[in-house]
Design an enzyme around this catalytic site. Structure first.
Site, PDB file in Angstrom:
ATOM      1  N   GLU A  93       0.799  -1.229   0.000  1.00 42.94           N
ATOM      2  CA  GLU A  93       0.000   0.000   0.000  1.00 42.94           C
ATOM      3  C   GLU A  93       0.830   1.277   0.000  1.00 42.94           C
ATOM      4  O   GLU A  93       0.923   1.975   1.010  1.00 42.94           O
ATOM      5  CB  GLU A  93      -0.994   0.012   1.170  1.00 42.94           C
ATOM      6  CG  GLU A  93      -2.080  -1.021   1.011  1.00 42.94           C
ATOM      7  CD  GLU A  93      -3.291  -0.777   1.895  1.00 42.94           C
ATOM      8  OE1 GLU A  93      -3.310   0.204   2.657  1.00 42.94           O
ATOM      9  OE2 GLU A  93      -4.249  -1.565   1.793  1.00 42.94           O
ATOM     10  N   GLU A 132      -5.031  -8.555   0.101  1.00 37.46           N
ATOM     11  CA  GLU A 132      -5.819  -8.324   1.318  1.00 37.46           C
ATOM     12  C   GLU A 132      -7.274  -8.110   0.943  1.00 37.46           C
ATOM     13  O   GLU A 132      -7.570  -7.478  -0.074  1.00 37.46           O
ATOM     14  CB  GLU A 132      -5.360  -7.059   2.082  1.00 37.46           C
ATOM     15  CG  GLU A 132      -4.059  -7.175   2.813  1.00 37.46           C
ATOM     16  CD  GLU A 132      -3.679  -5.884   3.556  1.00 37.46           C
ATOM     17  OE1 GLU A 132      -4.578  -5.114   3.941  1.00 37.46           O
ATOM     18  OE2 GLU A 132      -2.467  -5.670   3.727  1.00 37.46           O
TER      19      GLU A 132
HETATM   20  C1  PNW Z   1      -4.669  -1.913   4.941  1.00 38.55           C
HETATM   21  N1  PNW Z   1      -8.902   2.627   3.106  1.00 38.55           N
HETATM   22  O1  PNW Z   1      -4.828  -0.557   5.198  1.00 38.55           O
HETATM   23  C2  PNW Z   1      -3.309  -2.325   5.474  1.00 38.55           C
HETATM   24  O2  PNW Z   1      -2.497  -2.935   4.507  1.00 38.55           O
HETATM   25  C3  PNW Z   1      -3.383  -3.159   6.707  1.00 38.55           C
HETATM   26  O3  PNW Z   1      -2.166  -3.079   7.388  1.00 38.55           O
HETATM   27  C4  PNW Z   1      -4.576  -2.727   7.539  1.00 38.55           C
HETATM   28  O4  PNW Z   1      -4.605  -3.294   8.815  1.00 38.55           O
HETATM   29  C5  PNW Z   1      -5.812  -3.107   6.751  1.00 38.55           C
HETATM   30  O5  PNW Z   1      -5.769  -2.610   5.432  1.00 38.55           O
HETATM   31  C6  PNW Z   1      -7.120  -2.668   7.394  1.00 38.55           C
HETATM   32  O6  PNW Z   1      -7.185  -1.287   7.529  1.00 38.55           O
HETATM   33  C7  PNW Z   1      -5.888   0.167   4.669  1.00 38.55           C
HETATM   34  O7  PNW Z   1      -9.122   3.734   3.643  1.00 38.55           O
HETATM   35  C8  PNW Z   1      -6.066   1.438   5.151  1.00 38.55           C
HETATM   36  O8  PNW Z   1      -9.554   2.237   2.123  1.00 38.55           O
HETATM   37  C9  PNW Z   1      -7.054   2.251   4.625  1.00 38.55           C
HETATM   38  C10 PNW Z   1      -7.884   1.786   3.623  1.00 38.55           C
HETATM   39  C11 PNW Z   1      -7.723   0.510   3.139  1.00 38.55           C
HETATM   40  C12 PNW Z   1      -6.720  -0.308   3.672  1.00 38.55           C
END
Ligand code: PNW
Length: 463
Positions: A168, A369
């Site tokens: 990410e 994920e």
């Molecule tokens: C991911 N959004 O983060 C990360 O790769 C993980 O470490 C995290 O725990 C997981 O998703 C859940 O949050 C994200 O705003 C953060 O769409 C934000 C978003 C998506 C994924």
């Protein structure tokens, strides 16, 4: 009928975690300090001032955790390697004890019949590189990343055949290097956050993005040079997915154009080797500064594309004027999961890989994920009844199966997350796991959704 709801033979049923979110042992066995140690140790940054100092104690309990994965029929595990365990100072002398942890973990996985997929950067940069270079603002960090990545591929390459370079780009750059509010639907906004907690001007932000994709490209080359022949490598990006309001050719074309534009600084440049003109024009064409040689490195050929899929970035409809699409506002009543940003729409799991195939011709895709947080509690009988997560998984995997049945080349799925864990600025408040974790006792309890996953993985089908 389950026959028509099956996935292709050899489809990987994985679960995922990340080092800082589960390992704990933040200062053990010679590990260096990471920017997330520093950030979480600063009061006020994390809800409840939670930290990852102990987290799930996966560093010590990995045997139990691998056994739990096996019990739910997972065939793959996506974990991340903490760079400061391997190079406490970011570069230079490697720390053998840190590497040994991942070596033990990999042996345990292989003995359980679970294939290891290693992510090299899930945001826990060595603090030393933040202090020395300003982190990803400097090309030196990209270069150091390649050195570390090549070293890991050389040392673990006999047993780890799949690597994701960076997790990410969007999240750690946009959340860590500027102060920004993002829309979460219904006219509301949410403030992002994260290490290193900087607020850079737009021009420097574009340079940070550029060095992140450059680090990816340099790491791809280093992994190929360091690992044995046949080592496979790709990225794991939180793809911005534009969903067509209506499934007609003109709406789909609009959604593809919007998706390409929304991923300009990351997926688009990594797969095309050029920044879209509109992206460069935004700042009068002055930033980022880069060379043609760097663009070739950024677009180094990959073995697969990894995407994290949670929610649509936007809905679009076609318009006649350039750029050919228009964003449709997300209604206040749109369903959400527990996380405030988590707009719920299972069809994003269909469109994300389909866009990858139609826009960029991807031939091997991993969902690195997917999952959701829910307000899980332990019931009086000791069980955790996350029926909403079961609904979520059935719907999302149903859409993924629809994509594979139409010939979209998806080779595996990693559920986020194997267990509840440290959810960044939300601390331990938002639970994403198939396994419930009591953060006082560190006891693990499989949820209802773990049973659903076990059955789906067993049948290789949506159940
Ligand atoms: C991911 N959004 O983060 C990360 O790769 C993980 O470490 C995290 O725990 C997981 O998703 C859940 O949050 C994200 O705003 C953060 O769409 C934000 C978003 C998506 C994924």
């Amino acid at each position: 009928m389950t026959a028509d709801r099956t996935f292709p033979d050899g489809f990987h049923w994985g679960v995922a975690t990340a080092s800082y979110q589960v390992e704990g042992a933040w200062d053990e066995d010679g590990k260096g300090v990471s920017i997330w140690d520093t950030y979480a140790h600063t009061p006020g940054n994390i809800r409840n001032d939670d930290t990852g100092d102990v987290a799930n104690d996966h560093y010590h309990r990995y045997r139990e955790d691998v056994a739990l994965m096996r019990s739910i029929n997972a065939t793959a595990y996506r974990f991340s390697i903490a760079w400061p365990r391997i190079f406490p100072d970011g570069a230079g002398e490697p720390n053998v004890k840190g590497l040994d942890f991942y070596s033990r973990l990999v042996d345990e996985l292989l003995a359980a019949g679970i294939e290891p997929f290693a992510t090299l950067y899930h945001w826990d940069l060595p603090q030393a590189l933040q202090d020395r270079y300003g982190g990803w603002l400097s090309r030196d960090t990209a270069q150091a990343f390649a050195g570390y990545a090549g070293f890991v591929a050389e040392r673990l390459g006999d047993r780890v055949g799949h690597y994701f370079t960076i997790n990410e780009f969007t999240s750690f750059v946009e959340g860590g290097y500027q102060v920004i509010e993002v829309p979460v639907g219904g006219g509301k906004a949410m403030r992002l956050g994260g290490a290193p907690g900087l607020d850079l001007p737009p021009a420097e932000l574009k340079q940070v993005r550029h060095h992140a994709v450059l680090g990816h490209g340099l790491a791809v080359q280093a992994i190929r040079a360091g690992g044995p022949a046949g080592t496979k490598v790709g990225f794991a990006e939180n793809m911005a997915v534009a969903v067509p309001v209506i499934d007609t050719p003109d709406h789909v074309r609009a959604a593809e154009a919007a998706t390409r534009a929304a991923n300009a600084g990351f997926i688009t440049v990594m797969l095309e080797g050029r920044y879209p003109d509109e992206y460069l024009a935004e700042a009068g064409g002055t930033t980022p500064t880069f060379t043609d040689d760097e663009l070739r490195t950024i677009a180094s050929p990959l073995d697969f594309v990894g995407i994290n899929v949670y929610k649509p970035r936007c809905y679009v409809e076609p318009v006649d004027e350039p750029p050919g699409y228009r964003e449709v506002p997300i209604n206040a009543s749109h369903p959400k999961m527990q996380s405030s940003w988590h707009v719920l729409d299972p069809e994003v799991m269909y469109w994300a890989p389909r866009h990858l195939q139609s826009i960029w011709g991807a031939t091997s895709i991993y969902i690195t994920e997917n999952g959701c947080s829910a307000s899980d509690v332990v019931a009086e009988d000791g069980r955790v009844y996350d029926s909403d997560r079961v609904m979520f998984l059935r719907a999302f995997l149903g859409q993924l199966q629809r994509a594979t049945s139409e010939g979209v080349p998806v080779d595996g799925y990693f559920l986020w997350s194997a267990q509840d864990n440290f959810e960044w600025i939300e601390g331990y408040g938002n639970r994403f796991g198939l396994i419930y974790v009591d953060f006082d006792t560190l006891d693990r309890t499989p949820k209802l959704s773990a049973g659903w996953f076990r059955e789906a993985a067993r049948r290789n089908a949506v159940v």
